[in-house]
Enzyme design. Structure first.
Site, PDB file in Angstrom:
ATOM      1  N   GLU A   1       4.663 -25.739   5.039  1.00  0.00           N
ATOM      2  CA  GLU A   1       4.776 -26.861   4.121  1.00  0.00           C
ATOM      3  C   GLU A   1       6.198 -27.006   3.571  1.00  0.00           C
ATOM      4  O   GLU A   1       6.715 -28.124   3.423  1.00  0.00           O
ATOM      5  CB  GLU A   1       3.808 -26.692   2.938  1.00  0.00           C
ATOM      6  CG  GLU A   1       2.355 -26.535   3.350  1.00  0.00           C
ATOM      7  CD  GLU A   1       1.926 -25.092   3.491  1.00  0.00           C
ATOM      8  OE1 GLU A   1       0.812 -24.775   3.045  1.00  0.00           O
ATOM      9  OE2 GLU A   1       2.704 -24.288   4.044  1.00  0.00           O
TER      10      GLU A   1
ATOM     11  N   LEU B   1       2.901  -0.821  29.127  1.00  0.00           N
ATOM     12  CA  LEU B   1       2.168  -1.532  28.068  1.00  0.00           C
ATOM     13  C   LEU B   1       3.093  -2.417  27.238  1.00  0.00           C
ATOM     14  O   LEU B   1       2.994  -2.481  26.008  1.00  0.00           O
ATOM     15  CB  LEU B   1       1.414  -0.547  27.165  1.00  0.00           C
ATOM     16  CG  LEU B   1       0.376   0.347  27.848  1.00  0.00           C
ATOM     17  CD1 LEU B   1      -0.348   1.210  26.820  1.00  0.00           C
ATOM     18  CD2 LEU B   1      -0.628  -0.465  28.653  1.00  0.00           C
TER      19      LEU B   1
ATOM     20  N   ALA C   1      -9.842  -6.989  34.325  1.00  0.00           N
ATOM     21  CA  ALA C   1      -9.673  -7.682  35.604  1.00  0.00           C
ATOM     22  C   ALA C   1     -10.603  -7.012  36.608  1.00  0.00           C
ATOM     23  O   ALA C   1     -10.582  -5.790  36.771  1.00  0.00           O
ATOM     24  CB  ALA C   1      -8.231  -7.592  36.077  1.00  0.00           C
TER      25      ALA C   1
ATOM     26  N   GLY D   1     -16.724   0.788  27.395  1.00  0.00           N
ATOM     27  CA  GLY D   1     -18.089   1.135  27.037  1.00  0.00           C
ATOM     28  C   GLY D   1     -18.222   1.500  25.573  1.00  0.00           C
ATOM     29  O   GLY D   1     -19.212   1.164  24.922  1.00  0.00           O
TER      30      GLY D   1
ATOM     31  N   SER E   1      -6.747   0.222  42.424  1.00  0.00           N
ATOM     32  CA  SER E   1      -6.974  -0.930  41.551  1.00  0.00           C
ATOM     33  C   SER E   1      -5.800  -1.909  41.526  1.00  0.00           C
ATOM     34  O   SER E   1      -5.898  -2.970  40.913  1.00  0.00           O
ATOM     35  CB  SER E   1      -7.246  -0.448  40.117  1.00  0.00           C
ATOM     36  OG  SER E   1      -6.138   0.276  39.617  1.00  0.00           O
TER      37      SER E   1
ATOM     38  N   CYS F   1      -0.704 -21.896   0.078  1.00  0.00           N
ATOM     39  CA  CYS F   1      -0.826 -20.673  -0.724  1.00  0.00           C
ATOM     40  C   CYS F   1      -0.637 -20.982  -2.205  1.00  0.00           C
ATOM     41  O   CYS F   1       0.072 -21.915  -2.590  1.00  0.00           O
ATOM     42  CB  CYS F   1       0.170 -19.613  -0.254  1.00  0.00           C
ATOM     43  SG  CYS F   1       1.905 -20.028  -0.489  1.00  0.00           S
TER      44      CYS F   1
ATOM     45  N   ARG G   1       5.870  -8.728  29.049  1.00  0.00           N
ATOM     46  CA  ARG G   1       6.953  -9.185  29.924  1.00  0.00           C
ATOM     47  C   ARG G   1       7.119 -10.701  29.885  1.00  0.00           C
ATOM     48  O   ARG G   1       7.739 -11.286  30.767  1.00  0.00           O
ATOM     49  CB  ARG G   1       6.690  -8.693  31.350  1.00  0.00           C
ATOM     50  CG  ARG G   1       6.754  -7.168  31.438  1.00  0.00           C
ATOM     51  CD  ARG G   1       6.578  -6.660  32.851  1.00  0.00           C
ATOM     52  NE  ARG G   1       5.219  -6.775  33.332  1.00  0.00           N
ATOM     53  CZ  ARG G   1       4.239  -5.926  33.043  1.00  0.00           C
ATOM     54  NH1 ARG G   1       4.474  -4.901  32.222  1.00  0.00           N
ATOM     55  NH2 ARG G   1       3.026  -6.086  33.535  1.00  0.00           N
TER      56      ARG G   1
ATOM     57  N   GLU H   1      -7.393  -2.795  26.559  1.00  0.00           N
ATOM     58  CA  GLU H   1      -7.135  -2.829  28.005  1.00  0.00           C
ATOM     59  C   GLU H   1      -7.347  -1.424  28.545  1.00  0.00           C
ATOM     60  O   GLU H   1      -6.407  -0.760  28.959  1.00  0.00           O
ATOM     61  CB  GLU H   1      -5.704  -3.287  28.303  1.00  0.00           C
ATOM     62  CG  GLU H   1      -5.489  -4.768  28.369  1.00  0.00           C
ATOM     63  CD  GLU H   1      -4.168  -5.120  29.039  1.00  0.00           C
ATOM     64  OE1 GLU H   1      -3.885  -4.597  30.140  1.00  0.00           O
ATOM     65  OE2 GLU H   1      -3.416  -5.914  28.464  1.00  0.00           O
TER      66      GLU H   1
ATOM     67  N   ASP I   1      -2.112   5.638  35.711  1.00  0.00           N
ATOM     68  CA  ASP I   1      -1.233   4.504  36.016  1.00  0.00           C
ATOM     69  C   ASP I   1       0.171   4.617  35.428  1.00  0.00           C
ATOM     70  O   ASP I   1       1.082   3.913  35.871  1.00  0.00           O
ATOM     71  CB  ASP I   1      -1.865   3.203  35.511  1.00  0.00           C
ATOM     72  CG  ASP I   1      -3.202   2.906  36.174  1.00  0.00           C
ATOM     73  OD1 ASP I   1      -3.438   3.440  37.274  1.00  0.00           O
ATOM     74  OD2 ASP I   1      -3.998   2.154  35.593  1.00  0.00           O
TER      75      ASP I   1
END
Length: 367
Positions: free
Chosen positions: A56, A208, A158, A302, A172, A79, A211, A295, A204
């Site tokens: 604002e 993390l 994925a 789970g 993977s 606010c 990019r 991720e 892997d």
């Protein structure tokens, strides 16, 4: 154009502006503002980050004296309290704005309804609930955190069409194509932290990082109950490792190893032998991490899904079939024994990304 259509048009513009602050404003909300006079936009602005002028104020500074008698469209109630900056509602009143259109009330107890009341007391017309549901999606992270004190949780995976995240031999890379992987970088820019398990780090050795050009790196959060992480892991050997890498472990961790890792990352020790996800969320909340992107592998997913914790799902599917009893799915653990207990989800949208698709879902009862 009908009055209601005009109101929605300008509010959609406020949403568009607000989203420009994505990845920059946390722990603050995303806010955009549009000032309209005699049927045309004369000024607009958005919040760019903590400590910078609110949307604002940016718009009012641009409008100057022309703001008198105009309409202000803002996706979140202005606010009403002193924080890093003065209250926006006072500046709106001083500018002699005629009408204020608001999508969502601010759930923050320091604000909730107070600005609206003050505007009305100063003879400014206020209209609320303009595209309210759309506005709630814009600030879903802020709303969840401010109402519950718990980070907003998005789970990303994925998989193949049959739900496998790797072959039975552990292969993977890469199930999905370049467009899907590039799209996932936008998620890393959106959320405060990216959370994974130690198995992903060991197998892997990921960076993390985000990019995305102009993006920001999220906090890298690793659940590692026995502190098995190697001091040579990439996430412990980056320029910002000591500031942005968080390792959460338990009483099973060896003291000598803790001392070594603490030179390269923030280490938090939970006083039990296993990691309790709810304890993790309280810890992250205390660090003002308002949102996390999970991720992980099947076990981590789970833990979150089994406790009905995700607020949102991003599921990327590639048009391949992997099959095999030993090939892991994206959701491991014991699973649900009764269909009545399974999380019920609504598909929000489906997006094509090259040959792949991304399905975005929310729980039926959004928190």
């Amino acid at each position: 154009m009908e009055e209601i259509e005009l109101q929605e048009k300008y509010m959609k513009r406020a949403f568009f502006l607000a989203k420009k602050g994505t990845g920059k404003v946390s722990p603050n909300p995303l806010v955009g503002a549009v000032i309209v006079k005699k049927g045309r936009i004369i000024a607009e602005g958005y919040h760019k980050g903590p400590g910078t002028p609110h949307a604002e104020i940016v718009a009012l500074n641009i409008a100057g004296k022309e703001a008198e008698g105009s309409d202000l469209y803002v996706n979140l109630e202005p606010c009403a309290h002193f924080g890093r900056t003065p209250p926006c509602v006072d500046a709106v009143i001083q500018s002699k704005i005629k009408r204020v259109f608001i999508s969502n009330r601010d759930p923050n107890p320091l604000v909730n309804g107070k600005s609206i009341k003050k505007l009305i007391e100063n003879n400014i017309q206020v209209f609320t609930g303009i595209l309210e549901e759309d506005g709630s999606f814009v600030n879903e992270i802020f709303f969840k955190f401010i109402k519950t004190g718990i980070p907003f949780i998005a789970l990303k995976s994925a998989a193949s069409l049959d739900g496998k995240i790797a072959t039975s031999t552990g292969e993977s890379k890469w199930i999905t194509g370049n467009k899907a992987r590039d799209n996932s970088q936008k998620l890393r820019n959106r959320y405060d932290g990216i959370l994974t398990g130690i198995n992903t780090i060991i197998e892997d050795n990921p960076l993390l990082t985000c990019r995305l050009k102009g993006g920001r790196n999220p906090f890298r959060i690793v659940l590692d109950s026995k502190l098995r992480i190697s001091p040579e892991a990439q996430i412990l050997n980056m320029n910002d490792s000591s500031e942005k890498t968080i390792i959460i472990t338990t009483s099973q961790a060896e003291e000598n190893k803790i001392a070594v890792i603490r030179k390269r990352a923030k280490v938090f020790i939970l006083e039990n032998e296993s990691i309790d996800i709810n304890q993790v969320l309280k810890l992250l909340s205390s660090l003002e991490i308002t949102s996390i992107l999970v991720e992980g592998g099947a076990k981590i997913h789970g833990s979150f899904i089994g406790n009905n914790l995700p607020d949102k799902y991003y599921l990327y599917y590639a048009p391949i079939l992997i099959g095999g009893k030993e090939a892991p799915g994206f959701f491991g653990g014991e699973g649900f024994k009764s269909l009545a207990d399974t999380p019920k989800l609504n598909i929000h949208n489906i997006k094509s990304l090259g040959k792949d698709v991304r399905v975005t879902l929310y729980p039926e009862q959004r928190r």
